[in-house]
Design a protein around this motif. Structure first.
Motif, PDB file in Angstrom:
ATOM      1  N   GLY A   1       0.807  -1.204   0.000  1.00 24.06           N
ATOM      2  CA  GLY A   1       0.000   0.000   0.000  1.00 24.06           C
ATOM      3  C   GLY A   1       0.849   1.267   0.000  1.00 24.06           C
ATOM      4  O   GLY A   1       0.589   2.214  -0.760  1.00 24.06           O
ATOM      5  N   LEU A   2       1.873   1.279   0.857  1.00 24.95           N
ATOM      6  CA  LEU A   2       2.784   2.423   0.896  1.00 24.95           C
ATOM      7  C   LEU A   2       3.537   2.568  -0.428  1.00 24.95           C
ATOM      8  O   LEU A   2       3.788   3.678  -0.895  1.00 24.95           O
ATOM      9  CB  LEU A   2       3.773   2.266   2.050  1.00 24.95           C
ATOM     10  CG  LEU A   2       3.182   2.371   3.460  1.00 24.95           C
ATOM     11  CD1 LEU A   2       4.252   2.075   4.509  1.00 24.95           C
ATOM     12  CD2 LEU A   2       2.585   3.762   3.697  1.00 24.95           C
ATOM     13  N   SER A   3       3.894   1.438  -1.025  1.00 26.11           N
ATOM     14  CA  SER A   3       4.591   1.475  -2.321  1.00 26.11           C
ATOM     15  C   SER A   3       3.721   2.107  -3.386  1.00 26.11           C
ATOM     16  O   SER A   3       4.184   2.930  -4.195  1.00 26.11           O
ATOM     17  CB  SER A   3       4.990   0.059  -2.742  1.00 26.11           C
ATOM     18  OG  SER A   3       5.887  -0.517  -1.826  1.00 26.11           O
ATOM     19  N   ALA A   4       2.436   1.733  -3.395  1.00 21.18           N
ATOM     20  CA  ALA A   4       1.512   2.304  -4.382  1.00 21.18           C
ATOM     21  C   ALA A   4       1.385   3.808  -4.184  1.00 21.18           C
ATOM     22  O   ALA A   4       1.354   4.586  -5.157  1.00 21.18           O
ATOM     23  CB  ALA A   4       0.156   1.632  -4.267  1.00 21.18           C
ATOM     24  N   MET A   5       1.324   4.249  -2.917  1.00 16.85           N
ATOM     25  CA  MET A   5       1.234   5.679  -2.638  1.00 16.85           C
ATOM     26  C   MET A   5       2.501   6.398  -3.095  1.00 16.85           C
ATOM     27  O   MET A   5       2.442   7.486  -3.696  1.00 16.85           O
ATOM     28  CB  MET A   5       1.023   5.901  -1.136  1.00 16.85           C
ATOM     29  CG  MET A   5      -0.337   5.468  -0.626  1.00 16.85           C
ATOM     30  SD  MET A   5      -0.445   5.575   1.185  1.00 16.85           S
ATOM     31  CE  MET A   5      -0.074   7.321   1.413  1.00 16.85           C
ATOM     32  N   ALA A   6       3.656   5.813  -2.818  1.00 19.28           N
ATOM     33  CA  ALA A   6       4.922   6.437  -3.203  1.00 19.28           C
ATOM     34  C   ALA A   6       5.024   6.563  -4.720  1.00 19.28           C
ATOM     35  O   ALA A   6       5.436   7.604  -5.254  1.00 19.28           O
ATOM     36  CB  ALA A   6       6.095   5.625  -2.664  1.00 19.28           C
TER      37      ALA A   6
ATOM     38  N   ALA B   1       2.524   6.649  -6.839  1.00 21.01           N
ATOM     39  CA  ALA B   1       1.532   7.623  -7.295  1.00 21.01           C
ATOM     40  C   ALA B   1       2.048   9.046  -7.112  1.00 21.01           C
ATOM     41  O   ALA B   1       1.911   9.899  -8.004  1.00 21.01           O
ATOM     42  CB  ALA B   1       0.226   7.435  -6.533  1.00 21.01           C
ATOM     43  N   LEU B   2       2.636   9.319  -5.948  1.00 23.94           N
ATOM     44  CA  LEU B   2       3.205  10.642  -5.704  1.00 23.94           C
ATOM     45  C   LEU B   2       4.344  10.927  -6.675  1.00 23.94           C
ATOM     46  O   LEU B   2       4.491  12.051  -7.172  1.00 23.94           O
ATOM     47  CB  LEU B   2       3.707  10.737  -4.263  1.00 23.94           C
ATOM     48  CG  LEU B   2       2.622  10.864  -3.186  1.00 23.94           C
ATOM     49  CD1 LEU B   2       3.224  10.700  -1.801  1.00 23.94           C
ATOM     50  CD2 LEU B   2       1.914  12.218  -3.300  1.00 23.94           C
TER      51      LEU B   2
ATOM     52  N   ALA C   1       8.966   8.856  -3.390  1.00 23.97           N
ATOM     53  CA  ALA C   1       7.847   9.788  -3.426  1.00 23.97           C
ATOM     54  C   ALA C   1       8.308  11.232  -3.557  1.00 23.97           C
ATOM     55  O   ALA C   1       7.681  12.046  -4.242  1.00 23.97           O
ATOM     56  CB  ALA C   1       7.000   9.627  -2.159  1.00 23.97           C
TER      57      ALA C   1
END
Length: 719
Positions: A40-45, A47-48, A257
């Motif tokens: 989940g954190l990887s996907a956020m990073a 995306a940013l 990110a």
């Protein structure tokens, strides 16, 4: 393959013996919930990261259209840029340690990135999505671990050297008005990522009981040994591993990110800048569009910069290489090329964030982003561009800002006088056209008139050799060399006008176009094969810029040293190479050397006279400007020291021969003028003599008793 695990108090057991596989655990002691959080954190990073990159490139799209074709032969450009990046050749220029340091960092970082990508492919695509058996085992894993540990070590060493140079040595060029906490955070983040990876690996090796095959991970094994010697046992390592792993992972994801939002973005923008670079930038300035109004000439607001120029601003790494080689900065003029680029970048970002109101881009005083005197200080020597590892095109942008000053009536008074002289009289001296050929009157032969007879070489003499007393000696010397060798040549007499090279670089584009068209018309009225120029500035603009106005013989333009080199090599001057015995040093003119890559022709001619040539420490493309380019010859600056004085000092103190150097040899009329002045103001009149290549050659001809007669109009005679 799957490695069995017990509860949180048990170790992972990795077997390299019969029945087991050689590999390492992934997400060891992290658990399924931790794994899900990580994804989940990887996907956020990611995306940013993607949004940041998109926003950056969307900003470039707001810039104006670039007049140069930047994306032609895109595959070739990509490959060429990749070669520059992979070889780090620009980083090695002038600084071997920095070159090695950056090579270690770059290749180490790329290897770690590729290695992480390979692991992700195996875990998330090959095994989970495609249901295949993992390839991250056996010999592949062993080779992977060895390469990753070796290249990762180079990465850490490289970043360590960067920290040492920044904080211990405090390399001067790394610090400036734009240095901020961001710069330190970037380097420390890289260092912690590299070291953190080894700490994580060492804790894992210790916690899994030192599997024999992990000796290939020699750095991680060493770290595990260090922890063990420090009293950390396998149980403690296993307990600490999740904390260490999460610390390293969160730092890595935060770095990804944040990459588009600060200095790390240069890893992307620099490569894009190299892909879109113009090989002729600086030596060939863009035309002003024919339908442009005065208000549209030169940048008035940030959107007036082209998309490539906005990319230039973002590609700057603050390395200070341009600043360290800039003669204007070294002499105390108010110009720092790095600061100009970063001032423009910061202004754009402040506008986007609402932290600043719109002001003039460049103006004389006031609240403008760039002050007029800063732009007037530029010598157009292109040293900044030559030193820049990411090919920022400073000179083009500086010239366009000078165009804005010109169009808004803010030109330097001395420059304005020179420009007006060209407009009214066709030369920067303001003397009548009829006096242009007066230098020929002291010769004992007649210089042919190319307007009246066919010639092989149309000799463009130039302003300074025509009107300046000191440089008239150079013109007469070259005429005598041509006569001695039987060259078929002629000049334009009073139909010759200023070449316009420096007129263009101070921002007077309209006048440049006028003199270019007049000169082209004069050339076309003659029957000639080639053009030979006394002045490298003329050579540059005829070769690289006049075709913008219909000149069709740009490929047939030569500097006089190129023509004379051919005469020497053919034996047309009858020199044996033993005529003179002085020790000399040679100064590479910016417009001949750095601009156009001609370094050997003048040296061959100098050596042909028999003198001992002792090279300047800064030579060829690293040569230091005399201070006369970009209109500097016409301006008065409060300088300490003057570039010409510093260069003469260098000749007498930093060459191998030192004070044994008899002559400072030049191949440019502007250089001659600046160095003769520097001899006086710097107190070098009794220490060294300034001599043009042709004057040295004439002395050699006279010494061997050739047919040139009384050729001894040397620099000594000029004194």
């Amino acid at each position: 393959m799957r490695i069995l695990s017990g509860d949180m108090g048990m170790y992972w057991t990795v077997l390299s013996q019969a029945g087991g596989e050689t590999t390492r655990p992934t997400f060891w002691r992290i658990g399924h919930v931790g794994e899900a959080v990580f994804y989940g954190l990887s996907a956020m990073a990611i995306a940013l990261f993607l949004y940041g990159v998109y926003h950056r490139f969307a900003t470039y799209a707001k810039g104006s259209e670039d007049p140069t074709e930047r994306l032609s032969d895109l595959p070739g450009r990509v490959v060429s840029a990749a070669k520059l990046v992979a070889s780090n050749e620009k980083q090695f220029d002038r600084d071997l340690v920095a070159g090695l340091m950056h090579t270690f960092i770059l290749w180490g970082f790329l290897t770690l990135l590729i290695g992480t990508t390979i692991l992700a492919i195996d875990m998330d695509i090959w095994t989970k999505a495609l249901g295949q058996e993992s390839f991250f085992v056996g010999d592949f894993y062993l080779a992977y671990s060895l390469v990753m540990d070796g290249m990762g070590l180079l990465f850490v060493v490289g970043v360590g050297v960067a920290l040492y140079r920044r904080y211990w040595v405090r390399n001067e060029r790394l610090w400036g008005k734009h240095t901020s906490a961001e710069d330190g955070l970037f380097v420390w983040a890289l260092f912690l990522l590299g070291v953190g990876g080894y700490v994580t690996e060492g804790i894992r090796i210790l916690g899994t009981g030192f599997p024999d095959f992990e000796t290939v991970s020699f750095v991680g094994w060493f770290v595990a040994d260090v922890f063990q010697l420090a009293g950390v046992n396998a149980d403690a390592a296993a307990s600490a591993y999740p904390i260490v792993w999460w610390s390293h992972s969160i730092l890595a994801l935060a770095f990804i990110a944040a990459l588009p939002y600060g200095k790390p973005f240069h890893m992307i923008s620099s490569y894009a800048n190299l892909v879109t670079r113009d090989e002729d930038a600086g030596r060939r300035l863009p035309k002003v569009p024919e339908d442009a109004s005065p208000e549209e000439i030169g940048p008035s607001e940030i959107e007036d910069f082209t998309w490539k120029q906005l990319l230039d601003h973002d590609a700057c790494t603050k390395c200070g290489r341009c600043s360290s080689v800039c003669p204007a900065k070294a002499s105390g003029r108010p110009l720092d090329p790095r600061d100009v680029i970063l001032d423009l970048k910061n202004y754009r970002e402040d506008l986007e964030s609402g932290d600043r109101e719109e002001v003039d881009i460049v103006a004389d005083g006031g609240t403008s982003v760039i002050d007029a005197e800063t732009m007037e200080s530029c010598m157009s020597c292109m040293a900044c561009m030559d030193a820049c590892p990411v090919d920022i095109e400073h000179v083009t942008q500086f010239t366009e800002m000078n165009r804005r000053l010109t169009e808004s009536g803010q030109m330097n008074k001395n420059v304005e006088d020179a420009v007006m002289n060209v407009f009214q009289k066709g030369n920067t001296f303001g003397d009548p056209d009829r006096k242009r050929p007066d230098w020929t009157e002291e010769l004992d032969f007649e210089v042919p008139d190319a307007r009246e007879e066919s010639v092989e070489y149309l000799w463009y003499v130039g302003d300074y050799p025509s009107y300046d007393e000191r440089n008239q000696h150079v013109a007469r010397s070259l005429a005598k060399v041509f006569e001695e060798a039987g060259v078929d040549y002629g000049i334009l007499y009073e139909d010759e006008q200023n070449d316009g090279n420096d007129i263009r670089r101070v921002g007077e584009e309209g006048l440049f176009e006028m003199v270019a068209e007049d000169n082209i018309e004069a050339f076309e009225s003659c029957d000639y094969d080639k053009i030979v120029c006394t002045d490298p500035h003329s050579y540059n603009t005829f070769s690289n810029e006049y075709d913008q106005f219909g000149f069709e013989n740009a490929d047939s333009v030569y500097h006089y040293t190129q023509v004379v080199e051919d005469l020497v090599n053919r034996g047309a001057l009858g020199l044996s190479g033993t005529e003179l015995d002085d020790t000399v040093t040679y100064h590479d003119p910016c417009h001949l050397g750095r601009y156009n890559g001609e370094f050997e022709a003048p040296r061959e001619v100098v050596r042909a006279t028999g003198v001992t040539l002792d090279e300047m420490p800064r030579n060829r493309s690293d040569s230091f400007c005399c201070g006369g380019g970009g209109g500097g010859l016409w301006m008065d600056f409060d300088e300490e020291p003057k570039p010409s004085e510093e260069r003469l000092r260098e000749a007498l103190e930093d060459t191998d021969a030192g004070h044994g150097v008899d002559r400072f040899v030049v191949a440019c009329p502007m250089c001659m003028t600046m160095y003769e002045d520097g001899r006086k103001t710097g107190g070098f009149e009794d220490d060294i003599e300034v001599t043009d290549v042709t004057e040295l050659l004439v002395e050699a001809i006279e010494a061997k008793g050739g047919a040139a007669g009384s050729v001894g109009e040397t620099s000594a005679a000029a004194d």
